[in-house]
Scaffold this motif. Structure first.
Motif, PDB file in Angstrom:
ATOM      1  N   ASN A 193       0.959  -0.901   0.228  1.00 29.44           N
ATOM      2  CA  ASN A 193      -0.127  -0.002   0.064  1.00 29.44           C
ATOM      3  C   ASN A 193       0.930   1.358  -0.059  1.00 29.44           C
ATOM      4  OD1 ASN A 193      -2.629   1.376  -0.006  1.00 29.44           O
ATOM      5  ND2 ASN A 193      -2.201   1.835   2.106  1.00 29.44           N
ATOM      6  N   LYS A 194       1.864   1.131   0.759  1.00 34.83           N
ATOM      7  CA  LYS A 194       2.889   2.356   0.491  1.00 34.83           C
ATOM      8  C   LYS A 194       3.386   2.518  -0.851  1.00 34.83           C
ATOM      9  CE  LYS A 194       4.914   2.361   5.332  1.00 34.83           C
ATOM     10  NZ  LYS A 194       3.944   3.450   5.787  1.00 34.83           N
TER      11      LYS A 194
ATOM     12  N   ARG B   9       1.867   1.874  -3.343  1.00 36.98           N
ATOM     13  CA  ARG B   9       0.629   2.346  -3.915  1.00 36.98           C
ATOM     14  C   ARG B   9       0.614   3.937  -3.975  1.00 36.98           C
ATOM     15  NH1 ARG B   9      -3.923   4.413  -3.087  1.00 36.98           N
ATOM     16  NH2 ARG B   9      -3.680   3.928  -0.859  1.00 36.98           N
ATOM     17  N   TYR B  10       0.499   4.489  -2.836  1.00 33.01           N
ATOM     18  CA  TYR B  10       0.171   6.003  -2.453  1.00 33.01           C
ATOM     19  C   TYR B  10       1.248   6.653  -2.638  1.00 33.01           C
ATOM     20  CZ  TYR B  10       1.384   5.441   2.508  1.00 33.01           C
ATOM     21  OH  TYR B  10       2.128   5.430   3.832  1.00 33.01           O
TER      22      TYR B  10
ATOM     23  N   MET C  86       2.038   8.014  -6.346  1.00 32.22           N
ATOM     24  CA  MET C  86       1.440   9.022  -6.785  1.00 32.22           C
ATOM     25  C   MET C  86       2.059  10.539  -7.063  1.00 32.22           C
ATOM     26  SD  MET C  86      -2.311   7.801  -5.448  1.00 32.22           S
ATOM     27  CE  MET C  86      -2.400   9.226  -4.166  1.00 32.22           C
TER      28      MET C  86
END
Length: 384
Positions: A300-301, A303-304, A307
């Motif tokens: 998840n790290k 993923r965000y 960005m």
């Protein structure tokens, strides 16, 4: 003729809606008491999907996960499943206070007696979602409960706690401290819930929380209280000075490591490194170097943080360091959204082989999850 076609179209729509309703794994709730009694009689657990209209990840679950035959079958076999709008329905409002639900969707799993077994939140891809459901079933079979929560909806909370939900009044630190100072047992549900969802309060109560973390987690669950411990750590990181210093940060980690279990440490230290290097000092490169050396399986790290890689101040070295970390985390079981990110980044790095590998993994996973494969197909086409 036009009227006839319109009639046929409307009839088809009604039929489709009826079929979807019949196939849905969710049942109507007449009362909480009746739902629990039915679950107990059928020897099933209760699954609550807490949502509100306009919640994007809630809709993603409705569109992409709940309709999948494998998910639907597993849920029907093991749970009585209900969807409750926590912003509109009175039962939802009660459950929001009861279980301190502040993010959506949040999924609550209870047994027929009304004891909470498990909770988790956010959009989950189907494979991960089923894994979490299976874990809850296993916990129930082992009689593992989040025992801090009672089965009653009538809990004697301090007035400022339900007001946070019902009147949208934030809890004031001084009110929380005054209440805790007078409490006879902070570990009881009525006092523990306001305590654990507040952030850092003061050194006395922060120390108490850290000392009793394992017991609080056992009673109320990791998802509810993990963030408070990290918030306390982040506040203490702010006292380390105005410039990033690797030696000082490592000394801090040595000091706080005894507060964490061995299982938690690999995740906690990366959270703290993110807070120290990336967020506080805006030293993204140092964080990515640290993450590559101390990585875990939390995609998840990836993923965000990915960005922010296309901002005006991001140079080639920063992207390269991010990729070094990413390669150690991403694997064929990684979420399809992260595999898409990984494939795109490797294409940007002119690493056709890696881009192809991630796109192939993403293609396989997307097919299994019944998701669109077009993005991965485009990546593969570009790399061929």
């Amino acid at each position: 003729m036009k009227i006839s076609k319109l009639y046929v179209l409307l009839l088809l729509m009604v039929v489709c809606l009826q079929v979807n309703a019949q196939e849905s794994q969710f049942v109507k709730v007449n009362s909480w008491k009746e739902l629990l009694a039915k679950a107990k009689k059928e020897n099933k657990l209760v699954f609550v999907d807490s949502y509100f209209v306009g919640c994007h990840p809630c809709k993603q679950m409705d569109d992409e996960v709940f309709p999948l035959p494998s998910v639907m079958t597993f849920m029907k076999e093991n749970f009585l499943n209900v969807k409750i709008d926590f912003m509109v329905e009175e039962l939802g409002k009660e459950l929001q206070v009861k279980y301190a639900v502040t993010g959506f969707p949040t999924f609550l799993i209870l047994n027929g007696e009304g004891y909470l077994i498990s909770r988790f939140s956010g959009y989950q891809e189907a494979d991960k979602f089923q894994e979490l459901l299976s874990e809850a079933v296993l916990k129930s079979n082992k009689k593992e409960l989040l025992s801090g929560f009672s089965t009653s909806m009538q809990v004697s909370y301090p007035d400022f706690y339900p007001a946070m939900f019902k009147a949208r009044h934030p809890m004031k630190t001084e009110a929380v401290v005054a209440h805790l100072d007078q409490s006879k047992d902070v570990l009881l549900e009525s006092d523990a819930i306001p305590f654990v969802i507040s952030k850092s309060i003061n050194k006395k109560w922060d120390d108490y929380f850290l000392k009793n973390y394992e017991l609080l987690e056992e009673k109320y669950g990791k998802e509810l209280i993990w963030g408070k411990r990290i918030a306390i750590m982040n506040l203490r990181l702010k006292a380390l000075g105005g410039t990033p210093d690797e030696a000082i940060f490592n000394a801090f980690l040595v000091e706080v490591k005894p507060l964490f279990s061995e299982k938690d440490w690999g995740y906690a230290r990366l959270d703290m490194a993110e807070a120290y290097y990336y967020n506080r000092h805006k030293d993204h490169k140092s964080f990515f170097r640290y993450a590559a050396q101390n990585y875990n399986d939390d995609d998840n790290k990836i993923r965000y943080l990915s960005m922010y890689l296309y901002g005006p101040n991001v140079d080639a070295e920063e992207k390269k360091l991010f990729v070094q970390w990413m390669k150690k985390v991403v694997n064929k079981d990684t979420s399809s959204s992260v595999l898409a990110t990984a494939a795109r980044l490797m294409l940007d790095q002119n690493d056709q082989q890696a881009a192809k590998k991630y796109a192939e993994w993403g293609l396989i996973k997307s097919r299994l999850l019944k998701k669109s494969t077009s993005y991965f197909e485009e990546i593969l086409a570009k790399g061929s």
